[in-house]
Design a protein around this motif. Structure first.
Motif, PDB file in Angstrom:
ATOM      1  N   GLN A 240      18.275 -50.863 -39.899  1.00  0.00           N
ATOM      2  CA  GLN A 240      17.279 -50.065 -39.190  1.00  0.00           C
ATOM      3  C   GLN A 240      17.506 -48.592 -39.505  1.00  0.00           C
ATOM      4  O   GLN A 240      18.636 -48.102 -39.460  1.00  0.00           O
ATOM      5  CB  GLN A 240      17.381 -50.287 -37.682  1.00  0.00           C
ATOM      6  CG  GLN A 240      17.049 -51.711 -37.277  1.00  0.00           C
ATOM      7  CD  GLN A 240      17.231 -51.945 -35.794  1.00  0.00           C
ATOM      8  OE1 GLN A 240      18.153 -51.423 -35.186  1.00  0.00           O
ATOM      9  NE2 GLN A 240      16.357 -52.745 -35.221  1.00  0.00           N
ATOM     10  N   LEU A 241      16.417 -47.890 -39.824  1.00  0.00           N
ATOM     11  CA  LEU A 241      16.494 -46.462 -40.136  1.00  0.00           C
ATOM     12  C   LEU A 241      16.707 -45.672 -38.842  1.00  0.00           C
ATOM     13  O   LEU A 241      15.940 -45.811 -37.892  1.00  0.00           O
ATOM     14  CB  LEU A 241      15.208 -45.992 -40.819  1.00  0.00           C
ATOM     15  CG  LEU A 241      15.116 -44.497 -41.130  1.00  0.00           C
ATOM     16  CD1 LEU A 241      16.185 -44.078 -42.129  1.00  0.00           C
ATOM     17  CD2 LEU A 241      13.727 -44.158 -41.647  1.00  0.00           C
ATOM     18  N   LEU A 242      17.765 -44.857 -38.811  1.00  0.00           N
ATOM     19  CA  LEU A 242      18.059 -44.030 -37.638  1.00  0.00           C
ATOM     20  C   LEU A 242      17.482 -42.626 -37.770  1.00  0.00           C
ATOM     21  O   LEU A 242      16.994 -42.049 -36.808  1.00  0.00           O
ATOM     22  CB  LEU A 242      19.573 -43.920 -37.436  1.00  0.00           C
ATOM     23  CG  LEU A 242      20.335 -45.218 -37.179  1.00  0.00           C
ATOM     24  CD1 LEU A 242      21.826 -44.924 -37.054  1.00  0.00           C
ATOM     25  CD2 LEU A 242      19.819 -45.905 -35.938  1.00  0.00           C
TER      26      LEU A 242
ATOM     27  N   PRO B 206      11.899 -43.290 -38.446  1.00  0.00           N
ATOM     28  CA  PRO B 206      13.048 -43.963 -37.836  1.00  0.00           C
ATOM     29  C   PRO B 206      12.613 -44.824 -36.651  1.00  0.00           C
ATOM     30  O   PRO B 206      11.537 -44.630 -36.086  1.00  0.00           O
ATOM     31  CB  PRO B 206      13.937 -42.812 -37.347  1.00  0.00           C
ATOM     32  CG  PRO B 206      13.360 -41.569 -37.902  1.00  0.00           C
ATOM     33  CD  PRO B 206      11.951 -41.853 -38.288  1.00  0.00           C
ATOM     34  N   VAL B 207      13.481 -45.777 -36.272  1.00  0.00           N
ATOM     35  CA  VAL B 207      13.194 -46.566 -35.076  1.00  0.00           C
ATOM     36  C   VAL B 207      13.135 -45.612 -33.894  1.00  0.00           C
ATOM     37  O   VAL B 207      13.907 -44.655 -33.806  1.00  0.00           O
ATOM     38  CB  VAL B 207      14.241 -47.683 -34.843  1.00  0.00           C
ATOM     39  CG1 VAL B 207      14.117 -48.753 -35.900  1.00  0.00           C
ATOM     40  CG2 VAL B 207      15.643 -47.154 -34.791  1.00  0.00           C
ATOM     41  N   GLY B 208      12.202 -45.842 -32.991  1.00  0.00           N
ATOM     42  CA  GLY B 208      11.900 -44.904 -31.918  1.00  0.00           C
ATOM     43  C   GLY B 208      13.019 -44.608 -30.953  1.00  0.00           C
ATOM     44  O   GLY B 208      13.182 -43.487 -30.504  1.00  0.00           O
ATOM     45  N   ASN B 209      13.836 -45.602 -30.593  1.00  0.00           N
ATOM     46  CA  ASN B 209      14.831 -45.369 -29.553  1.00  0.00           C
ATOM     47  C   ASN B 209      16.201 -45.004 -30.102  1.00  0.00           C
ATOM     48  O   ASN B 209      17.178 -45.062 -29.378  1.00  0.00           O
ATOM     49  CB  ASN B 209      14.923 -46.582 -28.630  1.00  0.00           C
ATOM     50  CG  ASN B 209      15.106 -47.879 -29.383  1.00  0.00           C
ATOM     51  OD1 ASN B 209      15.001 -47.911 -30.601  1.00  0.00           O
ATOM     52  ND2 ASN B 209      15.382 -48.952 -28.672  1.00  0.00           N
ATOM     53  N   ALA B 210      16.292 -44.580 -31.376  1.00  0.00           N
ATOM     54  CA  ALA B 210      17.581 -44.191 -31.943  1.00  0.00           C
ATOM     55  C   ALA B 210      17.907 -42.730 -31.676  1.00  0.00           C
ATOM     56  O   ALA B 210      19.066 -42.361 -31.597  1.00  0.00           O
ATOM     57  CB  ALA B 210      17.602 -44.436 -33.455  1.00  0.00           C
ATOM     58  N   ALA B 211      16.887 -41.904 -31.562  1.00  0.00           N
ATOM     59  CA  ALA B 211      17.120 -40.475 -31.354  1.00  0.00           C
ATOM     60  C   ALA B 211      17.666 -40.215 -29.964  1.00  0.00           C
ATOM     61  O   ALA B 211      17.219 -40.799 -28.991  1.00  0.00           O
ATOM     62  CB  ALA B 211      15.825 -39.696 -31.547  1.00  0.00           C
ATOM     63  N   VAL B 212      18.638 -39.344 -29.899  1.00  0.00           N
ATOM     64  CA  VAL B 212      19.202 -38.962 -28.619  1.00  0.00           C
ATOM     65  C   VAL B 212      18.445 -37.753 -28.107  1.00  0.00           C
ATOM     66  O   VAL B 212      18.251 -36.780 -28.832  1.00  0.00           O
ATOM     67  CB  VAL B 212      20.708 -38.631 -28.750  1.00  0.00           C
ATOM     68  CG1 VAL B 212      21.267 -38.119 -27.446  1.00  0.00           C
ATOM     69  CG2 VAL B 212      21.472 -39.855 -29.198  1.00  0.00           C
ATOM     70  N   SER B 213      17.998 -37.831 -26.886  1.00  0.00           N
ATOM     71  CA  SER B 213      17.230 -36.733 -26.311  1.00  0.00           C
ATOM     72  C   SER B 213      18.094 -35.483 -26.240  1.00  0.00           C
ATOM     73  O   SER B 213      19.252 -35.542 -25.857  1.00  0.00           O
ATOM     74  CB  SER B 213      16.750 -37.113 -24.908  1.00  0.00           C
ATOM     75  OG  SER B 213      16.141 -36.010 -24.294  1.00  0.00           O
ATOM     76  N   SER B 214      17.511 -34.360 -26.585  1.00  0.00           N
ATOM     77  CA  SER B 214      18.241 -33.104 -26.488  1.00  0.00           C
ATOM     78  C   SER B 214      18.091 -32.493 -25.095  1.00  0.00           C
ATOM     79  O   SER B 214      18.660 -31.462 -24.795  1.00  0.00           O
ATOM     80  CB  SER B 214      17.749 -32.122 -27.549  1.00  0.00           C
ATOM     81  OG  SER B 214      16.376 -31.872 -27.353  1.00  0.00           O
ATOM     82  N   VAL B 215      17.317 -33.138 -24.248  1.00  0.00           N
ATOM     83  CA  VAL B 215      17.099 -32.654 -22.891  1.00  0.00           C
ATOM     84  C   VAL B 215      17.917 -33.517 -21.949  1.00  0.00           C
ATOM     85  O   VAL B 215      17.883 -34.740 -22.038  1.00  0.00           O
ATOM     86  CB  VAL B 215      15.595 -32.747 -22.530  1.00  0.00           C
ATOM     87  CG1 VAL B 215      15.338 -32.235 -21.133  1.00  0.00           C
ATOM     88  CG2 VAL B 215      14.763 -31.989 -23.531  1.00  0.00           C
ATOM     89  N   ASP B 216      18.680 -32.897 -21.055  1.00  0.00           N
ATOM     90  CA  ASP B 216      19.502 -33.697 -20.166  1.00  0.00           C
ATOM     91  C   ASP B 216      18.648 -34.441 -19.141  1.00  0.00           C
ATOM     92  O   ASP B 216      17.474 -34.162 -18.945  1.00  0.00           O
ATOM     93  CB  ASP B 216      20.590 -32.849 -19.501  1.00  0.00           C
ATOM     94  CG  ASP B 216      20.034 -31.827 -18.520  1.00  0.00           C
ATOM     95  OD1 ASP B 216      18.984 -32.081 -17.908  1.00  0.00           O
ATOM     96  OD2 ASP B 216      20.669 -30.780 -18.350  1.00  0.00           O
ATOM     97  N   SER B 217      19.261 -35.425 -18.487  1.00  0.00           N
ATOM     98  CA  SER B 217      18.503 -36.291 -17.581  1.00  0.00           C
ATOM     99  C   SER B 217      17.971 -35.527 -16.368  1.00  0.00           C
ATOM    100  O   SER B 217      16.903 -35.853 -15.852  1.00  0.00           O
ATOM    101  CB  SER B 217      19.356 -37.472 -17.136  1.00  0.00           C
ATOM    102  OG  SER B 217      20.520 -37.031 -16.493  1.00  0.00           O
TER     103      SER B 217
END
Length: 197
Positions: free
Chosen positions: A68-70, A126-137
């Motif tokens: 899977q492409l990240l 890339p697969v959609g859920n691989a990116a880590v959000s740069s905004v905190d929760s």
């Protein structure tokens, strides 16, 4: 040329070169990995106009690799964090590692890096859920709460002609709520913790 980091583990800097332009890192016990960081070591830059596609591979139920492409790394973006915990049940995508005879063992995943033209990288998805959000929760929650409040309050908006006088109720003009909403968003973007002061 590349490094790979998983929380709680030693940094890997010895990628296995499986082709002139392809490298892999083994990730043992991948089931317990949530995020992986891929980075350039800074010793050898990409050639001009080139970058690296980053792939994640894990064995499916038959032991076959699922790639899977990240995302990618480039000279201008020499590191990236990827969330892989939700990818282990997804489907594979087109990848450049298919024809290679890469030695694998069960319960070992791999990170693959393929050196490619920047133009090619720009066209990949890339697969959609691989990116880590740069905004905190907290910021995400606050943004969602603002959107929800504004949408809720706006759903009750009526024109002045539709209003019936009711001396016991107070009315707030919709443009006042909109102005508050925009100001709050602006301040949140400048400093997510502005509300503490």
């Amino acid at each position: 040329m590349f490094g790979c980091l998983v929380a709680g583990r030693l940094v890997q800097t010895a990628a296995q070169q499986v082709a002139e332009d392809k490298f892999v890192f083994d990730l043992p016990d991948y089931e317990n990995i949530n995020h992986v960081v891929v980075f350039m070591l800074g010793t050898i830059p990409f050639p001009e106009g080139m970058g690296g596609s980053v792939y994640f591979s894990y064995p499916d139920s038959n032991g076959m690799p699922v790639w899977q492409l990240l995302g990618f790394v480039t000279n201008g973006k020499p590191s990236a964090i990827f969330k892989i915990s939700g990818l282990k049940s997804g489907e594979g995508s087109q990848h450049p590692f298919g024809a290679m005879n890469i030695v694998r063992t069960p319960s070992v995943a791999q990170i693959g890096i393929s050196v490619e033209l920047l133009d090619t990288l720009a066209q990949q998805t890339p697969v959609g859920n691989a990116a880590v959000s740069s905004v905190d929760s907290f910021t995400q929650f606050t943004q969602k709460m603002l959107d929800n409040f504004y949408n809720f309050a706006s759903s009750f908006a009526i024109s002045q002609a539709q209003m019936t006088p009711s001396p016991s109720e107070m009315f707030i003009p919709a443009n006042v709520v909109l102005k508050w909403y925009e100001n709050f968003q602006r301040r949140l973007a400048q400093n997510p913790l502005f509300w503490k002061t």
